[in-house]
Scaffold this active site. Structure first.
Site, PDB file in Angstrom:
ATOM      1  N   TRP A   1       0.853  17.770  -4.146  1.00  0.00           N
ATOM      2  CA  TRP A   1       1.502  16.988  -5.182  1.00  0.00           C
ATOM      3  C   TRP A   1       1.019  15.554  -5.107  1.00  0.00           C
ATOM      4  CZ3 TRP A   1       3.918  18.274  -9.358  1.00  0.00           C
ATOM      5  CH2 TRP A   1       4.813  17.412  -9.987  1.00  0.00           C
ATOM      6  N   GLU A   2       0.381  15.079  -6.172  1.00  0.00           N
ATOM      7  CA  GLU A   2       0.096  13.649  -6.323  1.00  0.00           C
ATOM      8  C   GLU A   2       0.543  13.333  -7.730  1.00  0.00           C
ATOM      9  OE1 GLU A   2      -3.262  11.714  -4.027  1.00  0.00           O
ATOM     10  OE2 GLU A   2      -4.201  13.468  -4.920  1.00  0.00           O
TER      11      GLU A   2
ATOM     12  N   ILE B   1       0.817  -1.207   0.000  1.00  0.00           N
ATOM     13  CA  ILE B   1       0.000   0.000   0.000  1.00  0.00           C
ATOM     14  C   ILE B   1       0.855   1.263   0.000  1.00  0.00           C
ATOM     15  CG2 ILE B   1      -1.874   1.233   1.166  1.00  0.00           C
ATOM     16  CD1 ILE B   1      -2.621  -1.465  -0.147  1.00  0.00           C
TER      17      ILE B   1
ATOM     18  N   ARG C   1     -21.983  11.087  -0.015  1.00  0.00           N
ATOM     19  CA  ARG C   1     -20.731  11.719  -0.421  1.00  0.00           C
ATOM     20  C   ARG C   1     -20.823  13.247  -0.427  1.00  0.00           C
ATOM     21  NH1 ARG C   1     -16.081   9.686  -2.509  1.00  0.00           N
ATOM     22  NH2 ARG C   1     -14.825  11.037  -3.827  1.00  0.00           N
TER      23      ARG C   1
ATOM     24  N   ASP D   1      -3.788  18.746  -1.258  1.00  0.00           N
ATOM     25  CA  ASP D   1      -2.803  17.890  -1.912  1.00  0.00           C
ATOM     26  C   ASP D   1      -1.902  18.757  -2.791  1.00  0.00           C
ATOM     27  OD1 ASP D   1      -4.508  16.099  -0.753  1.00  0.00           O
ATOM     28  OD2 ASP D   1      -5.360  15.365  -2.640  1.00  0.00           O
TER      29      ASP D   1
ATOM     30  N   TRP E   1      -7.426   7.215 -11.918  1.00  0.00           N
ATOM     31  CA  TRP E   1      -8.033   8.538 -11.709  1.00  0.00           C
ATOM     32  C   TRP E   1      -6.975   9.634 -11.802  1.00  0.00           C
ATOM     33  CZ3 TRP E   1      -5.826  11.213  -7.788  1.00  0.00           C
ATOM     34  CH2 TRP E   1      -5.086  10.465  -6.858  1.00  0.00           C
TER      35      TRP E   1
ATOM     36  N   ASP F   1     -14.211  14.614  -3.224  1.00  0.00           N
ATOM     37  CA  ASP F   1     -13.758  14.719  -4.616  1.00  0.00           C
ATOM     38  C   ASP F   1     -12.607  15.711  -4.713  1.00  0.00           C
ATOM     39  OD1 ASP F   1     -15.896  13.139  -5.115  1.00  0.00           O
ATOM     40  OD2 ASP F   1     -16.935  14.540  -6.462  1.00  0.00           O
TER      41      ASP F   1
END
Ligand SMILES: *[C@@H]1O[C@H](CO)[C@@H](O)[C@H](O)[C@H]1NC(C)=O
Length: 449
Positions: A223-224, A122, A256, A221, A391, A264
């Site tokens: 940086w992804e 993971i 959600r 976030d 994604w 999201d």
């Protein structure tokens, strides 16, 4: 007599709960950063702590000889419930060798490297510490952060990431007195997904694996990314600080868009926004990820002051000493956007679909308020056994028509990103972050040589 003293010691200790280990002293890889303003930059002696999910949990009563975990969960005597388990069990420290050899995390100078190892699937991650037992708190409104990154060894399907999260400075020790391990052991973890499956939450051990409560907090976030795609994303929340949700407010499943956090997020990914030549691992791309580069993220306020509301998050790159502005969206009506703002989030969701839940939980102002309260820097390297990171870097959902605006997130093939394949095919997969700087806008990098 000796035994008697030990017994008293144990009794006193077990009154505290969620103890740190008395056996292994926790090592923290040094990771100095710099704070900058118009006059220059100064070093801060920060360090790294690995998150607590892989730490051992050993019985306090017998000097950490008995494992509180069993092959299929937790020992029913030591851990009948989460609070009792926290009282009975001590969290293990990691040595420098554990960090390096076991978990693939090592630092040198101002750089930290995360290797993707075969004995876990993971990923690994952790947090930046200011001192041995306090996280480094960043107040980022009207400020910027820059870091250098080497993405050349990160294939499709992996995600090397840097986040801000509104974790408490002491890792939750003051808020949850049963938590006596705190930031020194990476505790107090939360994020915008309000996770129910964290190993520790609210001063308890998650003995059922899936807790009724979820650990929510603001997340940004920075940086992804892997060598083929990158995104930066807001995950605002209507709550402040560390918050344990129950029921609807956790935003699970059909709820959600009723939860306290925007799961999201409002995301900027150049490829998703239809610029297929901006970021990638060959000479066709503006940013050539075969070589290191600098990533700058600017949190800009409406009036350029510290007290103004946040209204834009900008991205700038520097590679080979050349400053490169972020790509612009390449969809009709979105051509003027190359940053995240309330208008961008609204127009993007209107164009490609989605709920613009970012606006519902407070929009850019809310993001700025959280950044002003103080956030912790969170590192991660992970693979995605659920949706294979498509994604971020491929067609998502996988059955979408690739011509649908926003469906293609990167050039990675539909069959890429299987964690088991990555381990076999890319044994050297790794990401290195270095030269982390933060400070006033424009102070962390050179506009011109
Ligand atoms: C660069 O990578 C892209 C995406 O995989 C590919 O389409 C393109 O042909 C490559 N260009 C070169 C010069 O290798």
């Amino acid at each position: 007599m000796m035994r008697f003293i030990l017994l008293i010691f144990v009794l006193v200790k077990s009154g505290c709960a969620q103890h740190p280990s008395a056996l292994v002293e926790e090592f923290h890889p040094p990771l100095p950063i710099q704070v900058c303003d118009e006059t220059g930059c100064q070093t801060e002696d920060t360090s790294f702590v690995m998150d607590p999910s892989r730490r051992g949990l050993m019985s306090v009563a017998d000097n950490e000889q008995t494992n509180c975990r069993t092959s299929d969960g937790y020992d029913p005597v030591l851990c009948p419930d989460g609070l009792t388990c926290a009282e009975n069990c001590a969290i293990s420290g990691f040595t420098q060798e554990d960090y390096d050899v076991k978990w693939g995390i090592s630092s040198e100078g101002n750089a930290i490297t995360f290797r993707y190892l075969t004995d876990y699937t993971i990923g690994g991650g952790g947090y930046l510490l200011a001192t041995e037992d306090k996280y480094k708190m960043f107040k980022m409104k009207n400020r910027e952060i820059a870091f250098d990154v080497d993405m050349s060894k990160l294939p499709c399907g992996l995600n090397g990431a840097l986040f801000f999260v509104e974790v408490e400075e002491d890792g939750g020790m003051a808020s949850y007195p049963s938590n006596k391990a705190g930031a020194k052991y990476g505790l107090g973890v939360c994020d915008g997904q309000c996770k129910h499956d964290l190993t520790y939450y609210g001063g308890k051990v998650n003995v059922d694996g899936y807790a009724e409560e979820g650990a929510c907090c603001f997340e940004f976030d920075l940086w992804e990314a892997n060598a083929w795609a990158t995104a930066y994303t807001t995950h605002g929340c209507s709550i402040q600080g560390y918050y344990l949700c129950t029921g609807t407010e956790c935003g699970d499943g059909d709820d959600r868009y009723n939860g306290v956090c925007d799961k999201d997020g409002c995301l900027y990914n150049s490829f998703k926004l239809n610029d297929h030549f901006f970021y990638g691992a060959n000479e066709s791309f503006v940013i050539d990820t075969r070589r290191p580069f600098t990533v700058v993220t600017q949190f800009v306020t409406v009036d350029g002051t510290d007290s103004g509301d946040l209204n834009e998050v900008r991205r700038i790159y520097v590679q080979d000493n050349i400053v490169i502005e972020n790509s612009f969206a390449n969809y009709h009506g979105l051509e003027n956007y190359n940053s995240i703002s309330d208008d961008f989030c609204a127009d993007l969701t209107a164009y490609i679909g989605g709920a613009n839940y970012a606006a519902s939980v407070g929009g850019m102002k809310g993001i700025g308020d959280a950044l002003d309260r103080g956030v912790v820097l969170d590192f991660a390297l992970w693979a995605d056994s659920g949706s294979y990171m498509l994604w971020l870097d491929g067609l998502f959902p996988p059955d979408a028509d690739p011509a649908t605006p926003g469906a293609l997130n990167g050039p990675c093939p539909a069959d890429s990103g299987r964690p088991d394949d990555i381990i076999v095919d890319y044994p050297d997969a790794a990401i290195t972050f270095s030269n982390i700087k933060y400070g006033t806008i424009g102070s962390t990098f050179r506009r011109k040589l």
